[in-house]
Design a protein around this motif. Structure first.
Motif, PDB file in Angstrom:
ATOM      1  N   GLU A  58       4.778  20.796  -9.645  1.00 64.01           N
ATOM      2  CA  GLU A  58       4.403  19.505 -10.239  1.00 64.01           C
ATOM      3  C   GLU A  58       3.981  18.518  -9.144  1.00 64.01           C
ATOM      4  O   GLU A  58       3.041  17.747  -9.306  1.00 64.01           O
ATOM      5  N   ARG A  59       4.676  18.588  -8.012  1.00 64.34           N
ATOM      6  CA  ARG A  59       4.332  17.674  -6.907  1.00 64.34           C
ATOM      7  C   ARG A  59       2.978  18.055  -6.308  1.00 64.34           C
ATOM      8  O   ARG A  59       2.216  17.198  -5.879  1.00 64.34           O
ATOM      9  N   LEU A  60       2.692  19.367  -6.298  1.00 66.50           N
ATOM     10  CA  LEU A  60       1.387  19.841  -5.834  1.00 66.50           C
ATOM     11  C   LEU A  60       0.285  19.266  -6.725  1.00 66.50           C
ATOM     12  O   LEU A  60      -0.736  18.770  -6.238  1.00 66.50           O
ATOM     13  N   HIS A  61       0.515  19.296  -8.016  1.00 66.00           N
ATOM     14  CA  HIS A  61      -0.453  18.724  -8.967  1.00 66.00           C
ATOM     15  C   HIS A  61      -0.665  17.243  -8.718  1.00 66.00           C
ATOM     16  O   HIS A  61      -1.739  16.716  -8.977  1.00 66.00           O
ATOM     17  N   ARG A  62       0.367  16.572  -8.233  1.00 68.98           N
ATOM     18  CA  ARG A  62       0.235  15.137  -7.961  1.00 68.98           C
ATOM     19  C   ARG A  62      -0.414  14.854  -6.607  1.00 68.98           C
ATOM     20  O   ARG A  62      -0.626  13.700  -6.244  1.00 68.98           O
ATOM     21  N   GLY A  63      -0.660  15.919  -5.835  1.00 68.12           N
ATOM     22  CA  GLY A  63      -1.396  15.713  -4.577  1.00 68.12           C
ATOM     23  C   GLY A  63      -0.557  15.754  -3.325  1.00 68.12           C
ATOM     24  O   GLY A  63      -0.930  15.175  -2.303  1.00 68.12           O
ATOM     25  N   ILE A  64       0.578  16.457  -3.382  1.00 67.37           N
ATOM     26  CA  ILE A  64       1.412  16.598  -2.183  1.00 67.37           C
ATOM     27  C   ILE A  64       1.347  18.052  -1.726  1.00 67.37           C
ATOM     28  O   ILE A  64       1.760  18.951  -2.469  1.00 67.37           O
ATOM     29  N   ARG A 120      -6.746  25.235   4.423  1.00 70.02           N
ATOM     30  CA  ARG A 120      -6.212  25.575   3.088  1.00 70.02           C
ATOM     31  C   ARG A 120      -5.535  24.361   2.441  1.00 70.02           C
ATOM     32  O   ARG A 120      -5.618  24.154   1.235  1.00 70.02           O
ATOM     33  N   SER A 121      -4.894  23.543   3.287  1.00 67.29           N
ATOM     34  CA  SER A 121      -4.168  22.382   2.738  1.00 67.29           C
ATOM     35  C   SER A 121      -5.109  21.361   2.106  1.00 67.29           C
ATOM     36  O   SER A 121      -4.678  20.503   1.341  1.00 67.29           O
ATOM     37  N   LEU A 122      -6.405  21.450   2.444  1.00 67.74           N
ATOM     38  CA  LEU A 122      -7.357  20.469   1.911  1.00 67.74           C
ATOM     39  C   LEU A 122      -7.937  20.865   0.551  1.00 67.74           C
ATOM     40  O   LEU A 122      -8.615  20.068  -0.083  1.00 67.74           O
ATOM     41  N   MET A 123      -7.684  22.094   0.124  1.00 66.28           N
ATOM     42  CA  MET A 123      -8.370  22.607  -1.068  1.00 66.28           C
ATOM     43  C   MET A 123      -8.069  21.826  -2.341  1.00 66.28           C
ATOM     44  O   MET A 123      -8.856  21.833  -3.282  1.00 66.28           O
ATOM     45  N   LEU A 124      -6.913  21.165  -2.383  1.00 70.72           N
ATOM     46  CA  LEU A 124      -6.597  20.373  -3.582  1.00 70.72           C
ATOM     47  C   LEU A 124      -6.964  18.913  -3.397  1.00 70.72           C
ATOM     48  O   LEU A 124      -6.599  18.080  -4.215  1.00 70.72           O
ATOM     49  N   ASP A 125      -7.672  18.620  -2.296  1.00 70.24           N
ATOM     50  CA  ASP A 125      -8.016  17.235  -1.970  1.00 70.24           C
ATOM     51  C   ASP A 125      -6.769  16.355  -2.095  1.00 70.24           C
ATOM     52  O   ASP A 125      -6.739  15.400  -2.880  1.00 70.24           O
ATOM     53  N   PRO A 126      -5.716  16.698  -1.347  1.00 72.55           N
ATOM     54  CA  PRO A 126      -4.416  16.058  -1.553  1.00 72.55           C
ATOM     55  C   PRO A 126      -4.384  14.605  -1.089  1.00 72.55           C
ATOM     56  O   PRO A 126      -5.159  14.199  -0.223  1.00 72.55           O
ATOM     57  N   ALA A 127      -3.451  13.860  -1.671  1.00 74.62           N
ATOM     58  CA  ALA A 127      -3.230  12.484  -1.223  1.00 74.62           C
ATOM     59  C   ALA A 127      -2.326  12.466  -0.001  1.00 74.62           C
ATOM     60  O   ALA A 127      -2.451  11.607   0.867  1.00 74.62           O
ATOM     61  N   ASP A 179       0.822  -1.211   0.000  1.00 74.99           N
ATOM     62  CA  ASP A 179       0.000   0.000   0.000  1.00 74.99           C
ATOM     63  C   ASP A 179       0.858   1.264   0.000  1.00 74.99           C
ATOM     64  O   ASP A 179       0.345   2.342   0.237  1.00 74.99           O
ATOM     65  N   ALA A 180       2.164   1.122  -0.204  1.00 74.54           N
ATOM     66  CA  ALA A 180       3.047   2.275  -0.015  1.00 74.54           C
ATOM     67  C   ALA A 180       2.633   3.434  -0.911  1.00 74.54           C
ATOM     68  O   ALA A 180       2.432   3.264  -2.111  1.00 74.54           O
ATOM     69  N   LEU A 181       2.473   4.595  -0.307  1.00 74.42           N
ATOM     70  CA  LEU A 181       2.190   5.805  -1.076  1.00 74.42           C
ATOM     71  C   LEU A 181       3.498   6.530  -1.350  1.00 74.42           C
ATOM     72  O   LEU A 181       3.727   7.038  -2.433  1.00 74.42           O
ATOM     73  N   LEU A 182       4.342   6.560  -0.319  1.00 76.24           N
ATOM     74  CA  LEU A 182       5.599   7.309  -0.397  1.00 76.24           C
ATOM     75  C   LEU A 182       6.742   6.443   0.125  1.00 76.24           C
ATOM     76  O   LEU A 182       6.618   5.832   1.193  1.00 76.24           O
TER      77      LEU A 182
END
Ligand code: ATP
Ligand code: MG
Length: 264
Positions: free
Chosen positions: A85-91, A160-167, A12-15
């Motif tokens: 780019e990492r923000l776009h990926r959900g970080i 604010r950190s939730l606005m991109l529905d981050p992973a 299940d590794a995400l990172l």
């Protein structure tokens, strides 16, 4: 079990950080960091001042590039990608220092969390969802952010950190400088962030509360991960208690804590 204790749920590794080295000039601050975080986990990173905890977060969010080693996120090596780019990926990264625009309203600050989104209907929907999780966003929406207390400002930063529905949400010392009541609210909010499969990597000086809220934890010492285990295991580890929890924290050892030498 073989492998990193933080990698028990490797499937299940995400990172995954593998032998990551990084620094700010010629010298290395991170000297071979290994860390695996599973999807949906809250992982707490503790360690002494200057150990490199913030540097680990910067290396994950892209404020800093690793000099060597791999930063794998959702199956891809992201080590060379920009922070955008990492923000776009959900970080997303909530830094150690206060990061709101003090002259802007609460509402505007939260909206800034979605600056990379062009779909305004989506932004509005997200804002409504975020305001449900963080009522202060609706309640104080027109207040100038700089007029809020430190604890309230931190809630707005978390919102604010939730606005991109981050992973993955990287939280650097969210409770620093807060009064006890605000600290309790922040730790409750951290649990609220880690829902819907969201993953949180938390750096915390307030080790007792950080470990209590975490599924898993790691100790960073001098640029390497020196110890890993569940939050509970580290809370009950006498050495962790002596170094990071204060003398009153001594208690029974509730199971083995994986030290790197046990993992080979
Ligand atoms: N921008 C920078 N330029 C040069 N050196 C830096 C920079 N940021 C951090 N360092 C150095 O890197 C080392 C690790 O810093 P880092 O901020 O990662 O530690 P930390 O574990 O987060 O510490 P703290 O608990 O004080 O927040 C420290 O010696 C620090 O002085
Ligand atoms: Mg730091």
């Amino acid at each position: 079990m073989r492998g990193s204790a933080l990698g028990d749920r490797g499937a299940d590794a995400l990172l995954t950080l593998s032998d990551v080295t990084a620094g700010y000039g010629a010298g290395l601050i991170l000297k071979g960091v290994n860390l695996t975080i599973a999807r949906g986990e809250i992982v707490c990173l503790i360690g002494p001042n200057g150990a490199g905890k913030s540097t680990v977060l910067k290396t994950i969010s892209g404020l800093l590039r690793p000099k060597s080693g791999e930063v794998m996120f959702a199956g891809d090596d992201i080590g060379k990608l920009s922070s955008k780019e990492r923000l776009h990926r959900g970080i997303v990264h909530v830094p150690q220092d206060r990061s709101l625009f003090p002259g802007m309203s609460v509402w505007e600050n939260v909206m800034m969390g979605a600056f990379i989104l062009s779909d305004q209907a989506l932004v509005r929907r997200r804002l409504e969802q975020v305001a449900e999780t963080f009522p202060i966003v609706a309640k104080r929406r027109s207040a100038v952010a700089g007029s809020l207390s430190g604890g309230e400002q931190k809630q707005v930063e978390l919102a604010r950190s939730l606005m991109l529905d981050p992973a993955l949400i990287l939280l650097d010392e969210p409770s620093i400088g807060l009064d006890p009541k605000s600290r309790t609210s922040v730790f409750a909010s951290i649990s609220a962030l880690a829902v819907d499969g969201r993953t949180v990597l938390l750096v915390e000086q307030n080790a007792r509360s950080g470990l209590a809220v975490a599924h898993r934890a790691a100790v960073l010492e001098a640029g390497v991960v020196a110890l890993t285990g569940t939050g509970k295991e580290l809370l009950n580890d006498p050495e962790v208690a002596r170094l990071y929890l204060g003398a009153s924290a001594r208690g029974p050892i509730a199971g083995g804590v994986a030290r790197p030498e046990d993992q080979r």
